[in-house]
Design an enzyme around this catalytic site. Structure first.
Site, mmCIF file in Angstrom:
data_model
loop_
_atom_site.group_PDB
_atom_site.id
_atom_site.type_symbol
_atom_site.label_atom_id
_atom_site.label_comp_id
_atom_site.label_asym_id
_atom_site.label_seq_id
_atom_site.Cartn_x
_atom_site.Cartn_y
_atom_site.Cartn_z
ATOM 1 N N GLY A 136 -1.949 4.842 -4.190
ATOM 2 C CA GLY A 136 -2.536 3.594 -4.652
ATOM 3 C C GLY A 136 -1.898 2.375 -4.035
ATOM 4 C CB SER A 138 -0.925 -0.004 1.221
ATOM 5 O OG SER A 138 -0.183 -0.131 2.421
ATOM 6 N N GLY A 150 -0.734 4.440 0.217
ATOM 7 C CA GLY A 150 -1.596 5.531 0.634
ATOM 8 C C GLY A 150 -2.293 6.187 -0.534
ATOM 9 N N GLY A 188 -5.276 0.876 5.628
ATOM 10 C CA GLY A 188 -4.484 -0.249 5.125
ATOM 11 C C GLY A 188 -4.982 -1.582 5.639
ATOM 12 C CG ASP A 189 -4.783 -2.577 9.734
ATOM 13 O OD1 ASP A 189 -3.778 -3.123 9.235
ATOM 14 O OD2 ASP A 189 -4.739 -1.928 10.789
#
Length: 321
Positions: A237, A232, A234, A263-264
């Site tokens: 993309g 990831s 942020g 992200g999780d």
């Protein structure tokens, strides 16, 4: 079923101050919030919000461990933690306070909200013995999940070899979301890995400044034995490296309210999608759509998450690799 294992969970304490922090002065906070924290715990919360079956395990102790388990029960998340008596579950404290004037004109100038300062105090967690690792293995075997997700930092006494032991103890697929320096010490083969930019750099030594760098670092992790790498970036993309191809999805243009847990949420939705038998491309679209929905609300604790109503708007491209 997706079983999450958080070796070093935490009670996240957030304190808000109306005045700058000062040394040697008794000050009163404006408010405080306590939440169950840890990558694996977050993934369980999101899998549950997606309507999937999940159970959270890991290591807890003391009154803070009890609080953590009760917090998950409020979200209808089954738990099966291994308890230790040596020390309570750690507390990680974040203090949000107005920045002192000298900070506003120096390092705070690099922060978008330069009138506010964030102070973070992280505890290392209780010491873990081989016996506790054995109990974790017994717990995972008892649940025999389709996918086991091991997420977060490792407590003192637990190393990469212990993660390898847990992953190899059964026929489940194993996903890891742990610190980059630990990733390099893992010797087993893992089906899923979700590094962020910092973890990519720590694991590969590649400075990740753009998507091309991210792709190169993710491919290097893939060559190290991680079957699918979901990296990831942020707002830039996400890149997914699979045994057959490398995929990229740009971040969706949306008004961001809060990025905590995005992200999780992406990783949880991807694991959930794979459990449904979805393709690599469809799984990535589900992950990006889930993260997209999460950043439009405050906080990371949600009770309902449906990425499918926005998946058609997520674009995925295959990179040359």
């Amino acid at each position: 079923m997706i079983l999450t294992l958080t070796p070093n969970p935490a009670v996240d304490q957030t304190i808000e101050m109306d005045e700058p922090l000062e040394p040697d002065v008794v000050q009163t906070s404006a408010g405080a919030q306590f939440d169950a924290g840890g990558n694996g715990i977050n993934v369980s919360q999101f899998v549950r919000a997606l309507g999937g079956e999940t159970t959270a395990t890991g290591i807890t102790g003391g009154f803070t461990g009890y609080f953590l388990e009760q917090s998950l029960d409020e979200f209808d998340i089954p738990t099966d933690f291994c308890s230790i008596e040596s020390a309570p579950t750690r507390i990680n404290t974040t203090i949000l306070a107005p920045a002192r004037e000298e900070l506003q004109t120096s390092r705070m100038a690099e922060v978008p909200d330069r009138d506010r300062a964030e102070y973070r105090l992280l505890q290392t967690g209780p010491e873990v013995t081989d016996h506790i690792v054995d109990l974790l293995i017994e717990t995972v075997k008892r649940h025999d999940p389709a996918i086991l997700n091991i997420g977060g930092s490792l407590p003192p006494g637990m190393d990469a070899a212990a993660v390898d032991r847990i992953a190899a103890a059964g026929d489940w697929e194993t996903a890891v979301d742990i610190h980059g320096d630990v990733l390099t010490d893992l010797e087993g083969t893992y089906e899923y890995c979700r590094p962020n930019r910092t973890e990519l750099e720590a694991a590969t030594g590649i400075t990740v400044e753009n998507i091309t760098d991210c792709e190169q670092a993710a491919l290097q992790l893939h060559e190290m034995g991680f079957e699918r790498v979901i990296a990831s970036m942020g707002e830039e993309g996400a890149v997914m490296v699979t045994p057959e191809k490398t995929l990229y999805s740009s971040a969706v243009d949306v008004e961001v309210v809060d990025t905590v847990g995005a992200g999780d949420a992406m990783f949880a939705a991807i694991l959930w999608a794979y459990e449904q038998g979805w393709s690599d491309e469809k799984a990535l679209r589900a992950g990006v759509a889930a993260a997209w929905k999460l950043v439009t609300v405050t906080g990371s604790s949600v009770r309902y998450l449906n990425p499918q109503d926005r998946m058609d708007e997520v674009r995925v491209w295959e990179l040359d690799g």
